[in-house]
Structures are given as C-alpha cells and as structure tokens.
Design an enzyme around this catalytic site. Structure first.
Site, short mmCIF file in Angstrom:
data_model
loop_
_atom_site.label_atom_id
_atom_site.label_comp_id
_atom_site.label_asym_id
_atom_site.label_seq_id
_atom_site.Cartn_x
_atom_site.Cartn_y
_atom_site.Cartn_z
CD1 TRP A 24 14.22 28.27 -23.19
CD2 TRP A 24 14.84 29.91 -21.77
NE1 TRP A 24 14.34 29.43 -23.91
CE2 TRP A 24 14.72 30.46 -23.07
CE3 TRP A 24 15.20 30.76 -20.72
CZ2 TRP A 24 14.94 31.80 -23.35
CZ3 TRP A 24 15.42 32.09 -20.99
CH2 TRP A 24 15.31 32.61 -22.28
CD GLU A 60 7.95 26.38 -26.25
OE1 GLU A 60 8.90 26.48 -25.45
OE2 GLU A 60 7.40 27.37 -26.78
CB THR A 88 11.02 41.29 -19.96
OG1 THR A 88 11.08 39.86 -19.93
CG2 THR A 88 12.28 41.83 -20.59
CG HIS A 90 9.23 37.33 -21.93
ND1 HIS A 90 9.59 38.59 -22.33
CD2 HIS A 90 8.94 36.65 -23.07
CE1 HIS A 90 9.51 38.67 -23.64
NE2 HIS A 90 9.12 37.51 -24.12
N1 RBF Z 1 11.64 29.47 -20.70
C1 RBF Z 1 11.88 28.87 -19.52
O1 RBF Z 1 11.68 27.67 -19.39
N2 RBF Z 1 12.36 29.60 -18.46
C2 RBF Z 1 12.60 30.92 -18.52
O2 RBF Z 1 13.04 31.52 -17.53
C3 RBF Z 1 12.32 31.59 -19.75
N3 RBF Z 1 12.52 32.93 -19.86
C4 RBF Z 1 12.26 33.52 -21.04
C5 RBF Z 1 12.48 34.90 -21.16
C6 RBF Z 1 12.25 35.53 -22.37
C7 RBF Z 1 12.51 37.00 -22.47
C8 RBF Z 1 11.78 34.76 -23.49
C9 RBF Z 1 11.52 35.42 -24.84
C10 RBF Z 1 11.58 33.42 -23.38
C11 RBF Z 1 11.80 32.78 -22.16
N4 RBF Z 1 11.62 31.40 -22.04
C12 RBF Z 1 11.86 30.79 -20.84
C13 RBF Z 1 11.27 30.54 -23.22
C14 RBF Z 1 9.78 30.22 -23.34
O3 RBF Z 1 9.38 29.27 -22.37
C15 RBF Z 1 9.49 29.64 -24.75
O4 RBF Z 1 10.36 28.54 -24.99
C16 RBF Z 1 9.70 30.67 -25.87
O5 RBF Z 1 9.05 31.87 -25.56
C17 RBF Z 1 9.15 30.10 -27.22
O6 RBF Z 1 7.76 29.83 -27.12
#
Ligand code: RBF
Length: 153
Positions: A24, A60, A88, A90
């Site tokens: 991400w 993760e 959100t 999150h």
């Molecule tokens: N993972 C990141 O590394 N950085 C983020 O900014 C990030 N934002 C997320 C926002 C939302 C709405 C969701 C659903 C997930 C986000 N994730 C982000 C992914 C998260 O770390 C993880 O990979 C997933 O939620 C699957 O467990």
C-alpha cells in the site's frame, strides 16, 4: 544519516537483517525500503544477509516481521508501511494495531523490530519523508544494525 542523530561506527558485518515492506502506498514504501538497503550496505551488511519480504498493507507488517524472525532467523527486522489519514476510521484502527503489534513482537521475541511506519495527515508529508528530501529509511536501517549489535552483546 538519520535526522538529528548520528550512527557513527555502526557495523553490520555478519548480521542478518529483515525488511518487511507493505505494498500500500508503494511509491513511498519502496523508497523507504531502498533507503534501508542503502544504509545496510553502507555499514557492511552482506546482500545475502538482507532478506526482503513484501506484504499487502501496513496491517500485515507485524505478521511479516514475525515470519522473518521465526523462519529466517534475522537479527533485527525493519517493518515498513505508510498510513495516510483518510476519510474513514481505518487509519486510526490500523495505526494503533500496528504500533502495538510491533512493540509486542520485539518484546516477545527479543529481536529488535524497527518501527518503519509513516503515519501522516497528507500525501505531501509521506512524500517528503520517503522519496523527498528526507528518506527515513536510512536512519531506520542504521537503527536496525545498532539494535541487532546491542542484543548480540
Ligand atoms: N494499508 C496501508 O499500508 N496504508 C494505508 O493507508 C491503508 N489504508 C487503508 C484504508 C482502508 C479503507 C482499508 C480497507 C485498508 C487500508 N490499508 C492500508 C490496507 C491494510 O493495511 C490491510 O492491508 C487490509 O486492511 C487487509 O488486512
């Protein structure tokens, strides 16, 4: 060297260092990974003693770090992610869980876990701390070597 602190004399010869990278926001996390790799090389960590593991997102990186500690026997691990505050909740939940998880991981295993997670309000802040003028990865790489050396006595 790291912002504000120096890592003079840090020597990584013979140490095994793990790097966990979240995909991400990979524009930023890959730049940080490269900063870590540069620092490890600079202080003598051999390429074959540098283990890079990708994971999907910041959530993760904790289990990714546990995997490298338990299966690859690294002397320290740098866990890299970039969380950018969104609309959100999150951000808050993931950030809090990862922060607690990484501290727990190092205390449970006695292997240094370097907190390589950027938690930023904006893309610009993430940019300047990774691909921009100050890549935090370098300082985190040196921190991993310093802490691994400390634990080995
Ligand atoms: N993972 C990141 O590394 N950085 C983020 O900014 C990030 N934002 C997320 C926002 C939302 C709405 C969701 C659903 C997930 C986000 N994730 C982000 C992914 C998260 O770390 C993880 O990979 C997933 O939620 C699957 O467990």
């Amino acid at each position: 060297m790291g912002k504000g602190i120096s890592f003079e004399g840090v020597n990584g010869t013979g140490l095994r260092i793990g790097i966990v990278v979240a995909r991400w926001n990979s524009e930023y996390t890959y730049a940080i990974r490269d900063g870590v790799l540069e620092a490890l090389k600079e202080c003598g960590v051999a390429a074959e003693d540098t283990i890079v593991q990708e994971v999907p997102g910041a959530y993760e990186v904790v289990l990714g770090g546990k995997y490298l500690i338990e299966s690859k026997k690294v002397d320290a691990v740098v866990c890299i992610g970039t969380l950018i505050k969104g609309e959100t909740l999150h951000f808050e939940y993931i950030s809090e869980a990862v922060t607690q998880g990484l501290m727990r991981l190092q205390l449970d295993t006695n292997i240094p876990v370097i907190y390589g997670v950027l938690n930023t309000a904006t893309e610009e802040q993430a940019h300047s701390r990774s691909v921009g003028e100050h890549n935090h990865g370098r300082g985190w790489g040196f921190s991993a070597v310093e802490m691994a050396s400390m634990m080995k006595g």
